[in-house]
Design a protein around this motif. Structure first.
Motif, mmCIF file in Angstrom:
data_model
loop_
_atom_site.group_PDB
_atom_site.id
_atom_site.type_symbol
_atom_site.label_atom_id
_atom_site.label_comp_id
_atom_site.label_asym_id
_atom_site.label_seq_id
_atom_site.Cartn_x
_atom_site.Cartn_y
_atom_site.Cartn_z
ATOM 1 N N SER A 1 -47.597 -91.280 -8.229
ATOM 2 C CA SER A 1 -47.385 -92.724 -8.175
ATOM 3 C C SER A 1 -48.682 -93.514 -8.281
ATOM 4 O O SER A 1 -48.710 -94.589 -8.871
ATOM 5 C CB SER A 1 -46.675 -93.102 -6.869
ATOM 6 O OG SER A 1 -45.437 -92.447 -6.753
ATOM 7 N N PHE A 2 -49.745 -92.971 -7.689
ATOM 8 C CA PHE A 2 -50.990 -93.750 -7.611
ATOM 9 C C PHE A 2 -52.158 -93.083 -8.328
ATOM 10 O O PHE A 2 -53.308 -93.450 -8.110
ATOM 11 C CB PHE A 2 -51.326 -94.027 -6.141
ATOM 12 C CG PHE A 2 -50.306 -94.907 -5.474
ATOM 13 C CD1 PHE A 2 -50.175 -96.243 -5.831
ATOM 14 C CD2 PHE A 2 -49.434 -94.390 -4.522
ATOM 15 C CE1 PHE A 2 -49.213 -97.056 -5.235
ATOM 16 C CE2 PHE A 2 -48.478 -95.187 -3.920
ATOM 17 C CZ PHE A 2 -48.369 -96.537 -4.282
ATOM 18 N N ILE B 1 -42.228 -90.561 -16.028
ATOM 19 C CA ILE B 1 -42.341 -91.906 -16.590
ATOM 20 C C ILE B 1 -42.297 -92.966 -15.486
ATOM 21 O O ILE B 1 -42.714 -94.110 -15.679
ATOM 22 C CB ILE B 1 -41.242 -92.147 -17.660
ATOM 23 C CG1 ILE B 1 -41.663 -93.277 -18.606
ATOM 24 C CG2 ILE B 1 -39.897 -92.444 -17.016
ATOM 25 C CD1 ILE B 1 -40.759 -93.433 -19.814
ATOM 26 N N LEU B 2 -41.811 -92.581 -14.293
ATOM 27 C CA LEU B 2 -41.806 -93.507 -13.157
ATOM 28 C C LEU B 2 -43.214 -93.951 -12.800
ATOM 29 O O LEU B 2 -43.433 -95.093 -12.368
ATOM 30 C CB LEU B 2 -41.183 -92.839 -11.924
ATOM 31 C CG LEU B 2 -39.705 -92.472 -11.960
ATOM 32 C CD1 LEU B 2 -39.320 -91.800 -10.644
ATOM 33 C CD2 LEU B 2 -38.841 -93.693 -12.201
ATOM 34 N N ASP B 3 -44.182 -93.064 -12.972
ATOM 35 C CA ASP B 3 -45.547 -93.370 -12.581
ATOM 36 C C ASP B 3 -46.152 -94.443 -13.481
ATOM 37 O O ASP B 3 -47.006 -95.224 -13.046
ATOM 38 C CB ASP B 3 -46.391 -92.099 -12.614
ATOM 39 C CG ASP B 3 -45.683 -90.961 -11.879
ATOM 40 O OD1 ASP B 3 -45.125 -91.222 -10.799
ATOM 41 O OD2 ASP B 3 -45.670 -89.826 -12.396
ATOM 42 N N PRO C 1 -44.790 -92.479 -1.150
ATOM 43 C CA PRO C 1 -45.433 -93.515 -1.974
ATOM 44 C C PRO C 1 -45.553 -94.860 -1.254
ATOM 45 O O PRO C 1 -46.569 -95.551 -1.388
ATOM 46 C CB PRO C 1 -44.504 -93.615 -3.196
ATOM 47 C CG PRO C 1 -43.834 -92.296 -3.275
ATOM 48 C CD PRO C 1 -43.629 -91.882 -1.845
ATOM 49 N N ILE C 2 -44.514 -95.229 -0.506
ATOM 50 C CA ILE C 2 -44.575 -96.490 0.234
ATOM 51 C C ILE C 2 -45.672 -96.415 1.291
ATOM 52 O O ILE C 2 -46.467 -97.348 1.464
ATOM 53 C CB ILE C 2 -43.215 -96.801 0.888
ATOM 54 C CG1 ILE C 2 -42.154 -97.030 -0.203
ATOM 55 C CG2 ILE C 2 -43.314 -98.024 1.801
ATOM 56 C CD1 ILE C 2 -40.753 -97.237 0.337
ATOM 57 N N LEU C 3 -45.735 -95.281 1.994
ATOM 58 C CA LEU C 3 -46.764 -95.094 3.017
ATOM 59 C C LEU C 3 -48.159 -95.123 2.388
ATOM 60 O O LEU C 3 -49.086 -95.763 2.920
ATOM 61 C CB LEU C 3 -46.524 -93.762 3.737
ATOM 62 C CG LEU C 3 -47.400 -93.449 4.953
ATOM 63 C CD1 LEU C 3 -47.255 -94.530 6.012
ATOM 64 C CD2 LEU C 3 -47.035 -92.082 5.525
ATOM 65 N N ALA D 1 -43.929 -99.069 -5.099
ATOM 66 C CA ALA D 1 -43.493 -97.724 -4.718
ATOM 67 C C ALA D 1 -41.993 -97.649 -4.515
ATOM 68 O O ALA D 1 -41.433 -96.546 -4.408
ATOM 69 C CB ALA D 1 -44.215 -97.280 -3.436
ATOM 70 N N LEU D 2 -41.308 -98.802 -4.476
ATOM 71 C CA LEU D 2 -39.849 -98.802 -4.419
ATOM 72 C C LEU D 2 -39.242 -98.161 -5.668
ATOM 73 O O LEU D 2 -38.091 -97.733 -5.654
ATOM 74 C CB LEU D 2 -39.320 -100.232 -4.247
ATOM 75 C CG LEU D 2 -39.583 -100.883 -2.885
ATOM 76 C CD1 LEU D 2 -39.172 -102.358 -2.912
ATOM 77 C CD2 LEU D 2 -38.827 -100.144 -1.790
ATOM 78 N N VAL D 3 -40.018 -98.115 -6.754
ATOM 79 C CA VAL D 3 -39.576 -97.420 -7.969
ATOM 80 C C VAL D 3 -39.237 -95.972 -7.625
ATOM 81 O O VAL D 3 -38.161 -95.460 -7.957
ATOM 82 C CB VAL D 3 -40.678 -97.484 -9.053
ATOM 83 C CG1 VAL D 3 -40.380 -96.505 -10.192
ATOM 84 C CG2 VAL D 3 -40.806 -98.907 -9.595
#
Length: 387
Positions: free
Chosen positions: A228-229, A21-23, A349-351, A41-43
């Motif tokens: 994430s993406f 569900i984070l996505d 994810p941040i990268l 992406a901090l999530v």
């Protein structure tokens, strides 16, 4: 033993749902709070950062009070973090920082659950069946990965309600914490708490374990980055689609194949050695990621979905491969360090967000590199350990 296995295996669904569900939250915060891909992406970073910070304390809980207490602690923290979404949604709708705090608390709870459940499943039976047992339990985790995006896409992206799914989750995990506090579970494979430092030093001398930590770091990084993406990638490939449709593609396309892969992998592991199966699956994942980076429209979207099939067995299989030469009474300590490697999910994810701010396809070079590292580990393991 069977009853204990079934009870603990049921918990795998809960953290599959929590992760998937984070996505949806990632895309929700991009749209509602107008944050960049990298900031959204901090999530994932807060949840997976909780794994890094909480893994050793969770292992200490297991060694001092047993796996059962670790499971109850994890469920209690999970419930607390989920319930915190209610005031966050009602009174602090614009506070991205508060939602991140909620997710960090959930991440600490998930750490306790995984640090307890994963090694517990591996030692709850014959060593030769550890990989199959963990893959079977992780199949329920795969079911949670399907339902999370489906419900999140409908409730959060479709109706804008962020509190409802977390209120339900908080209530369920609170009830399960009560149930687990009352049942009896057999305690197996636990060492004395005072031996942790000595155990950690001895574990460094086991190459399959130390490099297994590295492989698991890159696997979780790849999986989390893709999750994430996924929605961003699909919407950039087909701008006419709605976020809800993209979330359903993630749920029933990507995560559906992930769930089927777990079941297929459990069956295949009865006939093929874990490292050899992993070599094949990791090479196919590399091929899929190459097609994703190439931006071939429908072919690339199909490839990103197919990646979920090939990555499905990687976490439980790498986990058991890493523990294959570790003594049973060191499983709790070893499991804690393996769970710490999940911090890879906080970094990639941040990268990917930074690299893919202009074009999301370029960001998928990161999971492509991760799968190469995994393939190298599995090739080495097949040559050196499973000769």
């Amino acid at each position: 033993m069977l009853g204990a296995f079934l009870m603990v295996a049921s918990l795998f669904f809960l953290w599959g749902f929590a992760h998937s569900i984070l996505d949806v939250l990632n895309k929700h915060f991009q749209d509602v709070l107008v944050v960049s891909k990298a900031r959204s992406a901090l999530v994932q970073a807060m949840v997976y950062g909780g794994y890094f910070l909480m893994a050793l304390p969770a292992g200490m809980i297991n060694r001092r009070w047993g796996y059962k207490r670790g499971l109850v602690t994890g469920l209690a923290l999970y419930s607390l973090g989920a319930m915190m979404f209610i005031p966050g949604a009602l009174w602090l709708e614009g506070s991205f920082a508060f939602f991140l705090l909620c997710l960090f608390v959930i991440g600490c709870g998930l750490t306790c659950l995984e640090t307890s459940a994963n090694p517990y499943i591996t030692v709850l039976g014959k060593p030769g069946g550890a990989a199959r047992r963990l893959n079977l339990a992780q199949s329920l985790n795969g079911l949670g990965w399907i339902i999370g995006p489906a419900i999140g896409g409908w409730v959060i992206l479709g109706h804008g309600s962020i509190a409802i799914p977390y209120a339900v989750l908080g209530s369920i995990t609170m009830a399960m914490a009560f149930v687990f506090s009352r049942i009896r579970l057999p305690e197996v494979g636990l060492a004395e708490a005072g031996k942790q430092t000595k155990e950690a030093m001895s574990l460094r001398n086991i190459p399959s374990y130390t490099w297994g930590i590295v492989a698991l770091f890159f696997y979780v990084g790849a999986q989390t980055g893709i999750n994430s993406f996924f929605i961003n990638y699909v919407l950039e490939s087909f701008p006419g689609l709605s976020p809800t449709v993209a979330a359903n593609m993630l749920a029933f396309g990507g995560m559906g194949l992930f769930f089927l892969g777990r079941l297929l992998g459990t069956w295949l592991l009865g006939y093929i050695r874990p490292s050899r199966l992993m070599v094949g699956f990791s090479l196919l994942a590399i091929l899929c990621m190459t097609l994703v980076v190439a931006e071939l429209g429908l072919v690339s979207v199909g490839a990103i979905c197919l990646t979920y099939l090939f990555e499905s067995i990687m976490f439980p299989t790498i986990f058991t491969m890493a523990l294959s030469e570790v003594d049973t009474n060191k499983a709790s300590t070893a499991g804690s360090y393996l769970i710490m490697s999940i911090v890879g999910g906080a970094i990639t994810p941040i990268l990917m967000g930074l690299i893919g701010e202009g074009s999301m396809a370029v960001g998928f070079l990161v999971p492509l590199f991760c799968f190469v590292i995994i393939a190298v580990y599995c090739l080495w393991y097949a040559a050196k350990i499973e000769r």
